[in-house]
Design a protein around this motif. Sequence first.
Motif, PDB file in Angstrom:
ATOM      1  N   ASN A  80     -20.832 -72.960  -3.645  1.00 10.92           N
ATOM      2  CA  ASN A  80     -20.380 -71.607  -3.342  1.00 10.92           C
ATOM      3  C   ASN A  80     -21.354 -70.978  -2.348  1.00 10.92           C
ATOM      4  N   LEU A  81     -20.909 -70.755  -1.107  1.00  9.44           N
ATOM      5  CA  LEU A  81     -21.775 -70.222  -0.057  1.00  9.44           C
ATOM      6  C   LEU A  81     -21.529 -68.734   0.116  1.00  9.44           C
ATOM      7  N   GLY A  82     -22.587 -67.948   0.112  1.00 10.43           N
ATOM      8  CA  GLY A  82     -22.472 -66.510   0.289  1.00 10.43           C
ATOM      9  C   GLY A  82     -23.420 -65.999   1.357  1.00 10.43           C
ATOM     10  N   GLY A  83     -23.092 -64.846   1.945  1.00 10.61           N
ATOM     11  CA  GLY A  83     -23.975 -64.183   2.892  1.00 10.61           C
ATOM     12  C   GLY A  83     -24.157 -64.890   4.215  1.00 10.61           C
ATOM     13  N   MET A  84     -23.271 -65.806   4.591  1.00 11.95           N
ATOM     14  CA  MET A  84     -23.465 -66.597   5.803  1.00 11.95           C
ATOM     15  C   MET A  84     -22.574 -66.162   6.953  1.00 11.95           C
ATOM     16  N   GLY A  85     -21.819 -65.081   6.774  1.00  8.88           N
ATOM     17  CA  GLY A  85     -21.090 -64.486   7.881  1.00  8.88           C
ATOM     18  C   GLY A  85     -19.854 -65.255   8.300  1.00  8.88           C
ATOM     19  N   CYS A  86     -19.366 -64.896   9.491  1.00 11.08           N
ATOM     20  CA  CYS A  86     -18.086 -65.411   9.973  1.00 11.08           C
ATOM     21  C   CYS A  86     -18.148 -66.870  10.412  1.00 11.08           C
ATOM     22  N   SER A  87     -19.343 -67.421  10.577  1.00  9.54           N
ATOM     23  CA  SER A  87     -19.456 -68.828  10.970  1.00  9.54           C
ATOM     24  C   SER A  87     -19.555 -69.751   9.766  1.00  9.54           C
ATOM     25  N   ALA A  88     -19.392 -69.222   8.567  1.00 12.45           N
ATOM     26  CA  ALA A  88     -19.559 -70.028   7.358  1.00 12.45           C
ATOM     27  C   ALA A  88     -18.485 -71.092   7.221  1.00 12.45           C
ATOM     28  N   GLY A  89     -17.346 -70.913   7.870  1.00 10.82           N
ATOM     29  CA  GLY A  89     -16.291 -71.918   7.785  1.00 10.82           C
ATOM     30  C   GLY A  89     -16.737 -73.249   8.348  1.00 10.82           C
ATOM     31  N   VAL A  90     -17.412 -73.216   9.509  1.00 10.29           N
ATOM     32  CA  VAL A  90     -17.925 -74.447  10.106  1.00 10.29           C
ATOM     33  C   VAL A  90     -19.057 -75.020   9.255  1.00 10.29           C
ATOM     34  N   ILE A  91     -19.895 -74.141   8.703  1.00  6.47           N
ATOM     35  CA  ILE A  91     -20.979 -74.597   7.821  1.00  6.47           C
ATOM     36  C   ILE A  91     -20.403 -75.316   6.606  1.00  6.47           C
ATOM     37  N   SER A  92     -19.323 -74.782   6.044  1.00 14.09           N
ATOM     38  CA  SER A  92     -18.693 -75.410   4.883  1.00 14.09           C
ATOM     39  C   SER A  92     -18.136 -76.781   5.235  1.00 14.09           C
ATOM     40  N   VAL A  93     -17.527 -76.898   6.397  1.00 11.73           N
ATOM     41  CA  VAL A  93     -17.019 -78.195   6.842  1.00 11.73           C
ATOM     42  C   VAL A  93     -18.171 -79.185   7.002  1.00 11.73           C
ATOM     43  N   ASP A  94     -19.287 -78.727   7.552  1.00  8.77           N
ATOM     44  CA  ASP A  94     -20.446 -79.589   7.744  1.00  8.77           C
ATOM     45  C   ASP A  94     -21.002 -80.061   6.400  1.00  8.77           C
ATOM     46  N   LEU A  95     -21.070 -79.154   5.427  1.00  5.31           N
ATOM     47  CA  LEU A  95     -21.539 -79.525   4.092  1.00  5.31           C
ATOM     48  C   LEU A  95     -20.598 -80.537   3.451  1.00  5.31           C
ATOM     49  N   ALA A  96     -19.300 -80.294   3.564  1.00  6.51           N
ATOM     50  CA  ALA A  96     -18.323 -81.230   3.001  1.00  6.51           C
ATOM     51  C   ALA A  96     -18.431 -82.599   3.672  1.00  6.51           C
ATOM     52  N   LYS A  97     -18.657 -82.608   4.989  1.00  9.29           N
ATOM     53  CA  LYS A  97     -18.821 -83.871   5.716  1.00  9.29           C
ATOM     54  C   LYS A  97     -20.017 -84.647   5.184  1.00  9.29           C
ATOM     55  N   ASP A  98     -21.143 -83.952   4.978  1.00 15.49           N
ATOM     56  CA  ASP A  98     -22.339 -84.616   4.458  1.00 15.49           C
ATOM     57  C   ASP A  98     -22.099 -85.185   3.058  1.00 15.49           C
ATOM     58  N   MET A  99     -21.387 -84.441   2.238  1.00 13.25           N
ATOM     59  CA  MET A  99     -21.098 -84.918   0.884  1.00 13.25           C
ATOM     60  C   MET A  99     -20.151 -86.116   0.905  1.00 13.25           C
ATOM     61  N   LEU A 100     -19.240 -86.143   1.848  1.00 14.70           N
ATOM     62  CA  LEU A 100     -18.317 -87.274   1.962  1.00 14.70           C
ATOM     63  C   LEU A 100     -19.015 -88.548   2.414  1.00 14.70           C
ATOM     64  N   GLN A 101     -20.215 -88.418   2.995  1.00 14.04           N
ATOM     65  CA  GLN A 101     -20.993 -89.601   3.342  1.00 14.04           C
ATOM     66  C   GLN A 101     -21.626 -90.232   2.099  1.00 14.04           C
ATOM     67  N   LEU A 102     -21.756 -89.450   1.033  1.00 11.70           N
ATOM     68  CA  LEU A 102     -22.424 -89.924  -0.178  1.00 11.70           C
ATOM     69  C   LEU A 102     -21.461 -90.399  -1.246  1.00 11.70           C
ATOM     70  N   GLN A 103     -20.230 -89.937  -1.185  1.00 12.35           N
ATOM     71  CA  GLN A 103     -19.260 -90.244  -2.226  1.00 12.35           C
ATOM     72  C   GLN A 103     -18.070 -90.969  -1.598  1.00 12.35           C
ATOM     73  N   ARG A 104     -17.809 -92.174  -2.030  1.00 13.79           N
ATOM     74  CA  ARG A 104     -16.775 -93.002  -1.425  1.00 13.79           C
ATOM     75  C   ARG A 104     -15.376 -92.605  -1.892  1.00 13.79           C
ATOM     76  N   ASN A 105     -14.425 -92.811  -1.002  1.00 16.65           N
ATOM     77  CA  ASN A 105     -12.997 -92.711  -1.327  1.00 16.65           C
ATOM     78  C   ASN A 105     -12.660 -91.467  -2.161  1.00 16.65           C
ATOM     79  N   THR A 106     -12.874 -90.326  -1.568  1.00 15.76           N
ATOM     80  CA  THR A 106     -12.591 -89.080  -2.284  1.00 15.76           C
ATOM     81  C   THR A 106     -12.093 -88.019  -1.317  1.00 15.76           C
ATOM     82  N   TYR A 107     -11.676 -86.916  -1.887  1.00  8.80           N
ATOM     83  CA  TYR A 107     -11.205 -85.768  -1.108  1.00  8.80           C
ATOM     84  C   TYR A 107     -12.193 -84.617  -1.248  1.00  8.80           C
ATOM     85  N   ALA A 108     -12.283 -83.835  -0.185  1.00  6.60           N
ATOM     86  CA  ALA A 108     -13.073 -82.608  -0.217  1.00  6.60           C
ATOM     87  C   ALA A 108     -12.180 -81.451   0.206  1.00  6.60           C
ATOM     88  N   VAL A 109     -12.271 -80.351  -0.507  1.00  4.74           N
ATOM     89  CA  VAL A 109     -11.512 -79.145  -0.162  1.00  4.74           C
ATOM     90  C   VAL A 109     -12.496 -78.059   0.237  1.00  4.74           C
TER      91      VAL A 109
END
Length: 512
Positions: free
Chosen positions: A239-268
């Motif tokens: 849950n990301l807070g206080g990161m402003g209008c650019s937080a959408g890209v930050i969330s995608v970047d975080l999800a991308k990093d997590m998808l590198q660690l967990q095989r064959n899964t979905y991220a929302v």
Amino acid sequence: MEGVKDSSSRGATVKVKPERDHTYRLPDFLQSVKLKYVKLGYHYLTSHLLTLCITPLMILVLLQAMQMTPDDLRQLWAHLQFHLVSVISVSMLAAFASTFYILTRPRRVYLVDYSCYRPRDDQSLSIHAFVDRLRLAGTYDDASVEFQRKILEKSGLGDRTHLPEAIHMIPPTPTMRAAREETEQAIFGALDCLFANTKINPKDIGILVVNSSLFNPTPSLSAVIVNKYKLRGNIKSFNLGGMGCSAGVISVDLAKDMLQLQRNTYAVVVSTENITQNSYHGVKKSMLIANCLFRVGGAAILLSNKSSDKRRSKYELVHVVRTHKGADDKAFRCVYQEEDDEGKIGISLSKDLMAIAGGALKTNITTLGPLVLPVSEQLLFFATLVMKKVLGKNVKPYIPDFKMAFEHFCIHAGGRAVIDELETNLQLLPVDVEASRMTLQRFGNTSSSSIWYELSYVEAKGRMRKGNRVWQIAFGSGFKCNSAVWVALNNVQPPKNGPWEDCIHNYPVKLI
């Protein structure tokens, strides 16, 4: 396209005698055409230089091979047998290197689909009606109301943007319950549409990232989603807070990093913002501007690292570049939540905001440019840099042509000034910023989700073709400038139940 026509029509109004026009303007036209094709030839040559060099060598090797006789082939086979150990060793080394690369290379991240929340029609509010409510609210003096009216008229917002139900009330009712209802409507509306379109079982989701800058209740919004859709117990939620209008890209970047660690899964990824408890009811002008720009919105994005999902996915994530200027005090305070002299809380926007955004953008594209620009543009930029720095000549810096790297631009719809600034600095055409301007006009500044409404606009217009590259640019408090680059895997059809479904035929509209 309309912007280009308007530009040419303005040029046609210059009064020039026909004879003089024929005598002097025609050579200029021919010269510009000549320079255009010279530049195209230069870009093609530099971009395909390696291919142009290797192709003749390959042709020569092929011709030589075609001339080999059976005796030559037998001699070659005998030579290989004589060096059998070397051949086997090289083959094993190549197999080991290939296996190591396959196992360690970054997993590809696919955007299966996404959805944008479309508020109810009864939540829309025209500029005139919004100003009337400001007068009736009883919390603004006449000068503050007039100031907001002038900002609204120049903001680029239209008469169909949406505000939460609590703001429609007279007087407004910014309660915690009303704030929860606003956020849940946006989040659940976007997720329900996403799950319906993708037919995915919510229990298959392994990673959940939610961003909301200003509204962060307890339990968190990510927990609200887990509870609503009964997600599995071992889900990785953030849950990301206080990161402003650019937080959408930050969330995608975080999800991308997590998808590198967990095989064959979905991220929302879920991006939204809350207005109910964050409207400013004072008289400080720098805080009143936010009232005129921010509107209801939200988006949900489904990402996957499964190779089997490539065929049905819309895009592949290519690059994410993040720039943080928070070490500079001016940049840190240019978008700042604070109390005014009367103790009323609001978001203060600094007069230096556009200059700081420009500096953050420059830093961001300095990193992004080498990743996406063709070699020809990089050489031109490097040449001007050398002339300016080393030779000491007064040379104007070369601005790379990013239209050679991207077919579509999704610039955060933070306001008309933001779009104007990027259109000028990046030397974009009106059609390049059409999605951003129309999103601002139709939905207002929906914070971190605005870049998804813009992408949906491009799709609804039927402009997204296979291989097209998309640049999403977002700015946020802190101060941050973040970029995400996507490539279309297929010809993307207009989205089902998309936010533009009932009105795309009316756009683009002419802005005043």
